[in-house]
Scaffold this active site. Structure first.
Site, PDB file in Angstrom:
ATOM      1  N   GLY A 236       0.690  -1.280   0.064  1.00 54.09           N
ATOM      2  CA  GLY A 236       0.070  -0.069   0.147  1.00 54.09           C
ATOM      3  C   GLY A 236       0.834   1.310   0.137  1.00 54.09           C
ATOM      4  O   GLY A 236       0.262   2.382  -0.283  1.00 54.09           O
ATOM      5  N   GLY A 273       4.075  -3.500  -3.456  1.00 48.19           N
ATOM      6  CA  GLY A 273       3.906  -3.779  -5.291  1.00 48.19           C
ATOM      7  C   GLY A 273       4.595  -2.357  -5.911  1.00 48.19           C
ATOM      8  O   GLY A 273       5.616  -2.251  -6.112  1.00 48.19           O
ATOM      9  N   ARG A 274       3.643  -1.441  -5.885  1.00 43.96           N
ATOM     10  CA  ARG A 274       3.910  -0.143  -6.434  1.00 43.96           C
ATOM     11  C   ARG A 274       5.211   0.728  -5.997  1.00 43.96           C
ATOM     12  O   ARG A 274       6.052   0.982  -6.919  1.00 43.96           O
ATOM     13  CB  ARG A 274       2.815   0.792  -6.033  1.00 43.96           C
ATOM     14  CG  ARG A 274       2.751   2.062  -6.607  1.00 43.96           C
ATOM     15  CD  ARG A 274       1.817   2.997  -6.219  1.00 43.96           C
ATOM     16  NE  ARG A 274       0.551   2.511  -6.086  1.00 43.96           N
ATOM     17  CZ  ARG A 274      -0.675   2.367  -6.723  1.00 43.96           C
ATOM     18  NH1 ARG A 274      -0.474   3.014  -7.876  1.00 43.96           N
ATOM     19  NH2 ARG A 274      -1.692   1.804  -6.326  1.00 43.96           N
ATOM     20  N   TYR A 314      -9.020   4.966 -12.786  1.00 40.23           N
ATOM     21  CA  TYR A 314      -8.971   5.795 -11.419  1.00 40.23           C
ATOM     22  C   TYR A 314      -8.818   7.290 -11.521  1.00 40.23           C
ATOM     23  O   TYR A 314      -8.524   8.045 -10.494  1.00 40.23           O
ATOM     24  CB  TYR A 314      -7.677   5.328 -10.703  1.00 40.23           C
ATOM     25  CG  TYR A 314      -7.662   3.816 -10.620  1.00 40.23           C
ATOM     26  CD1 TYR A 314      -8.430   3.043  -9.970  1.00 40.23           C
ATOM     27  CD2 TYR A 314      -6.530   3.090 -11.185  1.00 40.23           C
ATOM     28  CE1 TYR A 314      -8.291   1.431  -9.925  1.00 40.23           C
ATOM     29  CE2 TYR A 314      -6.214   2.012 -10.830  1.00 40.23           C
ATOM     30  CZ  TYR A 314      -7.416   0.765 -10.358  1.00 40.23           C
ATOM     31  OH  TYR A 314      -7.190  -0.435 -10.419  1.00 40.23           O
ATOM     32  N   CYS A 341     -12.045   3.440 -28.686  1.00 43.36           N
ATOM     33  CA  CYS A 341     -13.313   4.153 -28.794  1.00 43.36           C
ATOM     34  C   CYS A 341     -14.029   4.195 -27.443  1.00 43.36           C
ATOM     35  O   CYS A 341     -14.883   3.687 -27.368  1.00 43.36           O
ATOM     36  CB  CYS A 341     -14.005   3.384 -29.965  1.00 43.36           C
ATOM     37  SG  CYS A 341     -13.095   3.619 -31.346  1.00 43.36           S
ATOM     38  N   TYR A 370       1.042  -1.863 -11.998  1.00 42.28           N
ATOM     39  CA  TYR A 370      -0.228  -1.528 -12.657  1.00 42.28           C
ATOM     40  C   TYR A 370      -0.532  -0.979 -13.998  1.00 42.28           C
ATOM     41  O   TYR A 370      -1.433  -0.511 -14.255  1.00 42.28           O
ATOM     42  CB  TYR A 370      -1.405  -1.103 -11.335  1.00 42.28           C
ATOM     43  CG  TYR A 370      -1.074  -1.706  -9.967  1.00 42.28           C
ATOM     44  CD1 TYR A 370      -1.602  -3.077 -10.146  1.00 42.28           C
ATOM     45  CD2 TYR A 370      -0.505  -0.914  -9.265  1.00 42.28           C
ATOM     46  CE1 TYR A 370      -1.428  -3.587  -8.441  1.00 42.28           C
ATOM     47  CE2 TYR A 370      -0.245  -1.207  -7.967  1.00 42.28           C
ATOM     48  CZ  TYR A 370      -0.805  -2.692  -7.683  1.00 42.28           C
ATOM     49  OH  TYR A 370      -0.606  -3.227  -6.327  1.00 42.28           O
TER      50      TYR A 370
END
Ligand code: LLP
Length: 409
Positions: A236, A273-274, A314, A341, A370
């Site tokens: 996180g 992760g990030r 997001y 589109c 991500y």
């Protein structure tokens, strides 16, 4: 140290000029800096070095096997949420004894796989899941180490679509359900409750919600008197996507984690992760067309929301930077959009930008987490290539998907 920077107005990743790459390779493609990933891992690990945590890289952030191999070499474990991620982590060489498996909807097949591969922990998210794991373990004649995931009902300030630790979110068990679960766990003879786990959301830039979570964990441990061998504090940790984004102060939090670890004599697990891969990649794209709108110019890129979803999904802010800075002024606002589109297939609008020409190249920043892992074949577009740079060497770690593979389904 940033490995993605300008030298004489030319964008470089480590020692490789992006301009040189685009003269040889067709765009769009993801471009990673290996040293940046290694540096991020080291810096995360240094922040918590007193606690000697097991760092389980969250594979959903980036599941390219070559990136998993880089992290494996650094000693990383893996946090996985599907059978596919589990198999990929193992294939990358990560030992099963360093793998934790989270997720609210594990299937029988995935549970069987996790049990057979002897992973460190299955982090259970509901009583019914525990009952199923107990049954499958019984059939396989095994005793299984599990963690139980807490939903601490903490509001972590982040985008509402990536918050996971509030009571209304589907993840984990509430404090009261978790306590009663712990007290009844003995009935499930094939399970060994070894861990408590928590993950309150993603892209969190304040340490306060993490501190609050530690308090809730203390309360539970004091109430249940269970000596958890592992406390899995999840991931996180946010990164600065925007110039003014606050940087999270991990030093301060890490002191609290160490106190906690000593007090409860447990081993700490993290699932970042990030923080490990987020700022270590750009997405290189070409301006396919410039188009005059009524009050702005559209720069239509050859990369879209199928290649990089975060903005559409997001409203995430990702800066777009030129591959070559030309120092010339643009007239009026410029909006970078993609070809898909959907109105939401757009990236960012600038009131001032350098003058752009058709066929200029640009890079979408901070797409390592991500990015590729969330990409899709929407509009029947093949998945794009991924390339990693190590010093002066470029390596293709995923080839652009062959369009033929999409035509028979
Ligand atoms: N552990 C668990 C149980 C998770 O659910 C997640 C992320 C992580 C660890 C890693 O979180 P990180 O350190 O990367 O924040 N697609 C969204 C993020 C979704 C996060 C899902 N869970 C985005 O692009 O912002």
């Amino acid at each position: 140290m940033s490995y993605i920077r300008y030298k004489n107005n030319n964008l470089f990743v480590e020692n490789v000029s992006v301009r040189r790459l685009v003269s040889k390779l067709s765009t769009p493609f993801y471009l990673y800096s290996e040293s940046n990933i290694v540096e991020n891992y080291k810096s995360f690990s240094n922040n918590f070095k007193k606690s000697k945590p097991l760092i389980c890289f969250s594979v959903k952030a980036n599941s390219n096997i070559q990136i998993l191999k880089v992290l494996k070499k650094m000693g990383s474990g893996a946090d996985v949420v599907s059978g596919g991620e589990l198999l990929k982590a193992i294939k990358s060489g990560i030992q099963p004894s360093k793998i934790v498996f989270s997720g609210v909807g594990k299937t029988e097949e995935e549970i069987r796989l996790a049990i057979k591969r002897n992973i460190l922990l299955i982090n259970v998210e509901s009583e019914n899941e525990a009952i199923l794991i107990n049954k499958i373990a019984g059939n396989l004649k095994k005793k299984i180490a599990i963690g139980i995931r807490l939903n601490p009902d903490i509001n972590a300030p982040t985008h509402k679509k990536i918050s996971t630790g509030k009571a209304e979110d589907k993840f984990g068990l509430s404090k009261t359900s978790l306590i009663s679960f712990c007290l009844n766990i003995k009935k499930l003879k094939n399970l060994r409750l070894k861990a408590i786990s928590v993950h309150i959301g993603s892209q969190i830039l304040s340490e306060n919600p993490f501190k609050k979570t530690l308090k809730v964990l203390e309360e539970i441990i004091n109430k249940t008197k269970i000596n958890f061998k592992f406390v899995d504090l999840g991931g996180g940790f946010g990164i600065a996507y925007k110039k003014n984004d606050r940087k999270i102060n991990l030093k301060n939090y890490s002191n609290l984690v160490e106190k906690f670890r000593q007090k409860y004599n447990c081993s700490i697990i993290f699932e970042p992760g990030r923080a490990i891969v987020g700022d270590a990649a750009i997405l290189v794209a070409k301006v396919q067309y410039l188009k005059k709108g009524s009050n702005k110019t559209f720069a239509i890129l050859n990369a879209g929301m199928n290649d990089f979803m975060r903005t559409a999904l997001y409203d995430a802010v990702h800066n777009i930077i030129p591959v070559i800075k030309n120092g010339k002024k643009n007239n009026g606002p410029l909006e970078f959009v993609g070809p898909i589109c959907e109105t939401t297939c757009k990236f960012i609008k600038y009131n001032k930008y350098q003058r752009m020409n058709q066929s200029d190249y640009v890079a979408i920043s901070d797409v390592g987490a991500y990015g590729a892992s969330l990409s899709s074949n929407y509009n029947t577009k093949p998945l794009i290539a991924e390339i990693i740079i190590n010093k002066s060497k470029a390596r293709v770690i995923r080839k652009k998907q062959d369009i033929k593979s999409l035509l028979n389904q």
